[in-house]
Design a protein around this motif. Structure first.
Motif, mmCIF file in Angstrom:
data_model
loop_
_atom_site.group_PDB
_atom_site.id
_atom_site.type_symbol
_atom_site.label_atom_id
_atom_site.label_comp_id
_atom_site.label_asym_id
_atom_site.label_seq_id
_atom_site.Cartn_x
_atom_site.Cartn_y
_atom_site.Cartn_z
ATOM 1 N N PHE A 1 0.868 -1.474 0.200
ATOM 2 C CA PHE A 1 -0.131 -0.058 -0.557
ATOM 3 C C PHE A 1 0.658 1.477 0.104
ATOM 4 N N ALA A 2 2.071 1.156 0.073
ATOM 5 C CA ALA A 2 3.165 2.782 0.226
ATOM 6 C C ALA A 2 2.937 3.262 -1.194
ATOM 7 N N ASP A 3 2.032 2.623 -2.325
ATOM 8 C CA ASP A 3 2.117 4.425 -3.145
ATOM 9 C C ASP A 3 0.778 4.434 -3.342
ATOM 10 N N GLN A 4 -0.344 4.365 -2.114
ATOM 11 C CA GLN A 4 -1.635 4.818 -1.620
ATOM 12 C C GLN A 4 -1.173 6.247 -1.251
ATOM 13 N N THR A 5 -2.275 6.784 -0.706
ATOM 14 C CA THR A 5 -1.894 8.120 0.320
ATOM 15 C C THR A 5 -3.847 7.795 1.367
ATOM 16 N N VAL A 6 -3.267 8.655 2.462
ATOM 17 C CA VAL A 6 -4.613 8.370 3.296
ATOM 18 C C VAL A 6 -3.835 9.428 4.648
ATOM 19 N N ASP A 7 -5.647 9.923 3.962
ATOM 20 C CA ASP A 7 -5.738 11.565 4.894
ATOM 21 C C ASP A 7 -5.262 11.493 6.089
ATOM 22 N N GLY A 8 -4.707 12.610 6.466
ATOM 23 C CA GLY A 8 -4.422 12.313 8.157
ATOM 24 C C GLY A 8 -3.004 11.789 8.560
ATOM 25 N N TYR A 9 -2.205 11.461 6.974
ATOM 26 C CA TYR A 9 -1.510 10.611 7.287
ATOM 27 C C TYR A 9 -0.368 10.844 6.869
ATOM 28 N N ARG A 10 1.110 10.497 7.197
ATOM 29 C CA ARG A 10 2.041 10.251 5.903
ATOM 30 C C ARG A 10 2.837 8.615 5.925
ATOM 31 N N LEU A 11 3.686 8.680 4.894
ATOM 32 C CA LEU A 11 3.954 7.526 4.932
ATOM 33 C C LEU A 11 5.971 7.549 5.639
ATOM 34 N N ALA A 12 6.272 6.888 6.456
ATOM 35 C CA ALA A 12 7.363 6.996 6.964
ATOM 36 C C ALA A 12 8.323 5.443 7.152
ATOM 37 N N SER A 13 9.022 5.832 6.377
ATOM 38 C CA SER A 13 10.262 4.630 5.751
ATOM 39 C C SER A 13 11.193 4.590 6.845
ATOM 40 N N TYR A 14 11.426 2.980 7.334
ATOM 41 C CA TYR A 14 12.799 3.366 7.973
ATOM 42 C C TYR A 14 13.900 2.386 7.698
ATOM 43 N N GLU A 15 15.554 2.570 6.803
ATOM 44 C CA GLU A 15 15.732 1.413 7.089
ATOM 45 C C GLU A 15 16.113 0.672 8.596
ATOM 46 N N SER A 16 16.279 -0.870 7.035
ATOM 47 C CA SER A 16 16.763 -2.051 8.415
ATOM 48 C C SER A 16 17.558 -3.285 8.131
ATOM 49 N N VAL A 17 17.603 -4.236 8.866
ATOM 50 C CA VAL A 17 18.405 -4.970 8.886
ATOM 51 C C VAL A 17 17.694 -6.421 8.416
ATOM 52 N N ASP A 18 16.573 -5.838 7.792
ATOM 53 C CA ASP A 18 14.997 -7.044 7.811
ATOM 54 C C ASP A 18 16.253 -8.256 6.658
ATOM 55 N N SER A 19 16.676 -8.989 6.455
ATOM 56 C CA SER A 19 16.903 -9.025 4.789
ATOM 57 C C SER A 19 15.742 -10.378 4.663
ATOM 58 N N ARG A 20 15.635 -10.381 3.021
ATOM 59 C CA ARG A 20 15.963 -12.158 2.715
ATOM 60 C C ARG A 20 16.688 -12.556 1.700
ATOM 61 N N GLY A 21 16.901 -13.872 2.413
ATOM 62 C CA GLY A 21 18.244 -14.194 1.181
ATOM 63 C C GLY A 21 17.364 -16.109 1.150
ATOM 64 N N ILE A 22 18.310 -16.735 0.485
ATOM 65 C CA ILE A 22 18.060 -18.161 0.681
ATOM 66 C C ILE A 22 18.388 -18.415 0.908
ATOM 67 N N ASN A 23 18.728 -19.820 1.346
ATOM 68 C CA ASN A 23 19.848 -21.217 1.470
ATOM 69 C C ASN A 23 20.411 -21.949 0.436
ATOM 70 N N LEU A 24 21.557 -22.146 0.367
ATOM 71 C CA LEU A 24 22.022 -23.260 -1.161
ATOM 72 C C LEU A 24 22.784 -24.128 -0.360
ATOM 73 N N PRO A 25 22.037 -24.950 -0.238
ATOM 74 C CA PRO A 25 22.949 -25.904 0.731
ATOM 75 C C PRO A 25 24.179 -26.523 -0.088
ATOM 76 N N VAL A 26 24.807 -27.158 0.590
ATOM 77 C CA VAL A 26 26.582 -26.913 -0.419
ATOM 78 C C VAL A 26 27.115 -28.845 -0.396
ATOM 79 N N ILE A 27 25.974 -29.523 0.070
ATOM 80 C CA ILE A 27 26.100 -30.479 0.253
ATOM 81 C C ILE A 27 25.682 -31.457 -0.835
ATOM 82 N N ALA A 28 25.841 -32.647 -1.393
ATOM 83 C CA ALA A 28 24.941 -33.613 -2.128
ATOM 84 C C ALA A 28 23.897 -33.741 -1.514
ATOM 85 N N SER A 29 22.495 -34.771 -1.754
ATOM 86 C CA SER A 29 21.260 -34.773 -1.712
ATOM 87 C C SER A 29 22.247 -36.418 -0.731
#
Length: 287
Positions: A1-29
């Motif tokens: 909803f970040a591209d919307q507007t809400v009367d009486g409110y402002r959008l606040a954006s804060y940097e994070s260390v909320d990481s998205r990533g994937i594991n890559l198993p290093v061993i064979a099945s």
């Protein structure tokens, strides 16, 4: 909803260390690992067990495009767990280079067959799991799949509930969310017996750095040790090393804030277990 507007409110954006990533198993099945709940799960992946696959994946990710397409620009490129914090290593950074990614694969004996690389009877094909309740992770998984198709790696995405995802935690890439204001995640994701070592990575060298970091006399003395666990110039989990994970983005935390409410300055916010924005609510004020 970040591209919307809400009367009486402002959008606040804060940097994070909320990481998205994937594991890559290093061993064979064919192996097993025990989860932190005591359950024994299948472990290993015949495709990601190839180092050149893991390194190629890291080289081929266009993090800026992912942030723009999925997060509407509300995020920062992620290269490790804890970017921007003093224990993160600058050596984890990797620039997008899909030509280099394809070269790595071909030098290791992979040949393009149609749209997918093959090595003997093995196709460069993966299944990436994500929690079906999370639309952002779904979009990020699909964006990753599209990007990997550019270098001949086929990624099929699968949205499931966590009960169905956990049996794959040691055998397939999963779209994880991590990040805290302490280096403990570095330990748990990368120590040989770490509770979140979903890449099944084992290194006496890395373990020694992590043990020394925990034993350091004060936290600042531990920073170089955490960093060397990621890359010491020769060994580590970095993209130019074992390439045990592929990190995508640190998602900005967005809030609608009522006009007139002054929210105090925020530290880098961690992954969303809890509501860290209110940690300093005693210093907030009204105009």
């Amino acid at each position: 909803f970040a591209d919307q507007t809400v009367d009486g409110y402002r959008l606040a954006s804060y940097e994070s260390v909320d990481s998205r990533g994937i594991n890559l198993p290093v061993i064979a099945s064919g192996s097993t690992r025990t989860g932190d709940d005591g359950t024994v799960y299948a472990a290993g992946n015949d495709v990601t067990a190839h180092l050149e696959i893991r390194r190629a994946i890291n080289l081929a990710i266009d993090r800026d495009a992912m942030i723009e397409h999925v997060l509407g620009g509300h995020g920062r490129a992620a290269y490790s767990i804890g970017d921007g914090l003093p224990w993160a290593s600058a050596d984890m950074r990797v620039e997008t280079d899909r030509t280099a990614a394809r070269t790595l694969l071909e030098q290791a004996g992979w040949t393009l067959s149609g749209d997918v690389y093959r090595k003997g009877d093995l196709a460069a094909e993966l299944t990436l799991y994500y929690p079906s309740s999370d639309s952002v992770r779904q979009a990020m998984a699909n964006e990753f799949s599209n990007q990997m198709a550019e270098i001949g790696i086929k990624v099929t995405t699968s949205g499931q509930g966590w009960d169905d995802i956990y049996p794959h935690q040691f055998s397939d890439p999963i779209m994880w969310g991590w990040g805290s204001n302490a280096p403990s995640d570095v330990y748990e994701l990368n120590y040989s017996t770490g509770t979140m070592n979903f890449a099944c990575y084992e290194s006496e060298t890395t373990d020694a750095y992590l043990d020394a970091a925990l034993a350091a006399s004060d936290v600042s003395a531990s920073y170089p040790l955490w960093q060397r666990a990621e890359w010491d110039g020769t060994e580590g989990i970095a993209p130019q090393g074992a390439a045990t994970w592929a990190w995508f983005a640190n998602v900005d935390h967005l809030y609608w804030v009522r006009e007139g409410l002054n929210v105090a300055e925020q530290k880098l916010q961690p992954h969303g277990h809890g509501w860290s924005i209110v940690n300093d609510i005693n210093t907030w004020s009204w105009d």
